[in-house]
Design a protein around this motif. Structure first.
Motif, short mmCIF file in Angstrom:
data_model
loop_
_atom_site.label_atom_id
_atom_site.label_comp_id
_atom_site.label_asym_id
_atom_site.label_seq_id
_atom_site.Cartn_x
_atom_site.Cartn_y
_atom_site.Cartn_z
N MET A 130 4.32 6.49 -7.09
CA MET A 130 5.39 5.89 -8.09
C MET A 130 6.22 6.91 -8.70
O MET A 130 7.00 6.32 -9.53
CB MET A 130 4.18 5.61 -9.09
CG MET A 130 3.35 4.14 -8.66
SD MET A 130 2.12 3.93 -10.06
CE MET A 130 1.41 2.64 -9.08
N ASN A 343 -2.52 0.13 -5.45
CA ASN A 343 -1.33 0.35 -6.25
C ASN A 343 -1.50 -0.61 -7.63
O ASN A 343 -1.18 -0.41 -8.58
CB ASN A 343 -0.33 -0.28 -5.49
CG ASN A 343 1.07 -0.36 -6.22
OD1 ASN A 343 1.50 0.94 -6.51
ND2 ASN A 343 2.19 -1.17 -6.26
N GLU A 344 -2.10 -1.89 -7.42
CA GLU A 344 -2.41 -2.77 -8.50
C GLU A 344 -3.47 -2.13 -9.46
O GLU A 344 -3.11 -2.05 -10.71
CB GLU A 344 -2.83 -3.86 -8.21
CG GLU A 344 -2.02 -4.95 -7.48
CD GLU A 344 -0.58 -5.13 -8.27
OE1 GLU A 344 -0.87 -5.32 -9.59
OE2 GLU A 344 0.38 -4.82 -7.81
N THR A 346 -4.12 1.02 -9.83
CA THR A 346 -3.30 2.18 -10.52
C THR A 346 -2.65 1.84 -11.67
O THR A 346 -2.37 2.63 -12.82
CB THR A 346 -2.73 3.12 -9.39
OG1 THR A 346 -3.54 3.37 -8.42
CG2 THR A 346 -1.83 4.45 -10.09
N LYS A 347 -1.80 0.81 -11.34
CA LYS A 347 -0.88 0.23 -12.39
C LYS A 347 -1.77 -0.20 -13.67
O LYS A 347 -1.29 0.05 -14.93
CB LYS A 347 0.00 -0.77 -11.95
CG LYS A 347 1.24 -0.35 -10.93
CD LYS A 347 1.98 -1.27 -10.69
CE LYS A 347 3.24 -1.07 -9.66
NZ LYS A 347 3.77 -2.06 -9.04
N GLU A 348 -2.88 -1.06 -13.36
CA GLU A 348 -3.66 -1.43 -14.47
C GLU A 348 -3.99 -0.13 -15.38
O GLU A 348 -4.33 -0.21 -16.53
CB GLU A 348 -4.76 -2.16 -13.92
CG GLU A 348 -4.34 -3.63 -13.40
CD GLU A 348 -4.11 -4.44 -14.76
OE1 GLU A 348 -4.45 -4.15 -15.85
OE2 GLU A 348 -3.33 -5.35 -14.56
N SER A 351 -1.59 1.08 -17.72
CA SER A 351 -1.15 0.33 -18.52
C SER A 351 -2.09 0.56 -19.69
O SER A 351 -1.93 0.67 -20.91
CB SER A 351 -1.32 -1.02 -18.00
OG SER A 351 -0.86 -1.74 -19.01
N CYS A 374 6.64 2.09 -12.50
CA CYS A 374 5.62 1.34 -12.95
C CYS A 374 6.10 0.33 -14.13
O CYS A 374 5.79 0.21 -14.98
CB CYS A 374 4.73 2.56 -13.91
SG CYS A 374 3.42 3.12 -12.89
N SER A 376 5.82 -2.72 -13.97
CA SER A 376 4.96 -3.75 -14.32
C SER A 376 4.11 -3.53 -15.35
O SER A 376 3.16 -4.26 -15.73
CB SER A 376 4.20 -4.22 -13.08
OG SER A 376 3.23 -3.04 -12.68
N VAL A 377 3.78 -2.27 -15.84
CA VAL A 377 2.92 -1.91 -16.77
C VAL A 377 3.51 -1.99 -18.19
O VAL A 377 2.70 -1.64 -19.07
CB VAL A 377 2.38 -0.42 -16.67
CG1 VAL A 377 1.90 -0.37 -15.30
CG2 VAL A 377 3.35 0.64 -16.71
#
Length: 379
Positions: A130, A343-344, A346-348, A351, A374, A376-377
């Motif tokens: 990322m 990936n999802e 890690t983004k959570e 966030s 990132c 999406s976070v």
């Protein structure tokens, strides 16, 4: 009769602040004094909110100025009540920050064998992809494995000179910096150390290392709750913890204890969430089939029960084990289901970290300054 501010301050030294045992001046309750001819404006802040305390302090200030400075003075008092700052918990464990490391996340599990090290390695690689600068500290003293997962088993950290001090240079691979006790121990010998010895070794890896600038330092903790965990939270101001578990009831019971450890009053490390590993088995030849061999949604339900974020689930797939064994974690893949899952998750995690950082005292945490990759976070 002429007078100045010092005369007013001297007069107010005779008045005791309500409930403080010190004078208004010594306790810094008088925040300002303004003189306009024969008029004196006194700004006072006290912690006692009762009407009796307010009236008492106003009467005493007026009397002290008129008696000690001048009867002709017109005294005006601006009184404000402020609650005292809460006293720090004397038992609260807080470590010292490492310069240039912005966020420290502990990856933990109450039980061994749930894939905590695999989660740590793949999360670190996902963060690096990322665009973040990432380090991993393998704190699993008795069973280090990160050096194998990152395919640097034969490497040895070099000693470099930083500002006149000898420091260890972490080994780097896949864009991640790594230090592990596995670099320094004989792979054929068991590590038989008491708690103090393990703690001392970890402190050397933490503070005698030249980590450089890091957005994230992930700490792969040993399973359970013990000396190493306490040493880490005493040594470092951990920004947050992630707990890994399988859906199995036995693993969940220990995961709950792992969460409770971080929530102890003497530790108070925010738990960013729970990851469910080995959520279901999927054979490579039948990718759409799911077999819940360890149970279903156990970690997800636990997260709801203890009011903790569920960060996501990772299936039990043979390629995850194979990739880890050869030192090429699956998060390095492009466009696969497993790469997307890590990936999802890690983004959570990022966030949740941003939310936690917004609510922690600035002295305890350093905020993320770059969110490359990132978007999406940003919730």
């Amino acid at each position: 009769m002429s007078f100045n501010k010092q005369d007013i301050y001297k007069a107010l030294e005779t008045i005791t602040a309500p409930g403080e045992g010190k004078s208004l001046i010594e306790n810094k309750n008088v925040t300002n004094v303004v003189i306009f001819g024969d008029e004196v404006n006194v700004d006072v802040t006290i912690s006692n909110p009762t009407l009796q305390a307010k009236k008492k302090i106003e009467t005493e200030i007026t009397k002290a100025i008129k008696t000690n400075v001048g009867e002709h003075i017109d005294v005006k008092i601006n009184l404000k009540v402020e609650k005292p700052a809460p006293k720090a918990n004397p038992n609260l464990i807080r470590g010292k920050e490492i310069p240039n490391i912005k966020n420290i996340i502990a990856i933990a599990s109450g039980k061994g064998g749930v894939g905590k090290s695999t989660i740590t390695a793949n999360t670190a690689i996902s963060l690096a992809k990322m665009g973040f600068s990432v380090g991993v500290l393998d704190a699993d003293v008795y069973g280090p494995s990160q050096h194998i997962m990152f395919d640097v088993e034969k490497e040895k950290p070099l000693s470099i000179n930083i500002e006149g001090r000898s420091k260890m240079k972490p080994i780097e691979n896949y864009g991640v910096k790594l230090l592990s006790l596995g670099f320094f121990t004989d792979p054929n010998q068991a590590v038989i150390w008491r708690g103090p010895m393990a703690s001392k070794a970890l402190n050397q890896l933490i503070f005698d290392a030249a980590w450089g600038e890091l957005d994230f330092l992930l700490i792969d903790l040993p399973p359970g709750t013990g000396d190493v965990h306490l040493s880490i939270v005493q040594a470092l101001p951990i920004n947050g913890a992630v707990v890994v578990s399988t859906p199995q009831n036995i693993a969940l019971a220990d995961a709950k204890k792992g969460v409770a450890m971080f929530q102890q009053n003497s530790i108070k490390v925010p738990v960013l969430g729970i990851i469910e590993n080995m959520a279901y088995f999927t054979p490579e030849e039948l990718p759409n089939n799911k077999y819940y061999i360890f149970g279903k949604d156990g970690a997800k339900n636990l997260a709801e029960d203890i009011d903790t974020k569920f960060l996501g689930e990772i299936p039990l797939v043979q390629s995850i084990r194979e990739a880890g064994d050869v030192g090429h974690p699956v998060a390095l893949q492009e466009g696969t289901v497993l790469e997307k899952s890590f990936n999802e998750i890690t983004k959570e995690m990022v966030s949740e970290l941003l939310k936690r950082n917004a609510n922690l005292p600035p002295t305890e945490v350093v905020r993320i300054t770059t969110m490359s990759g990132c978007s999406s976070v940003k919730k």
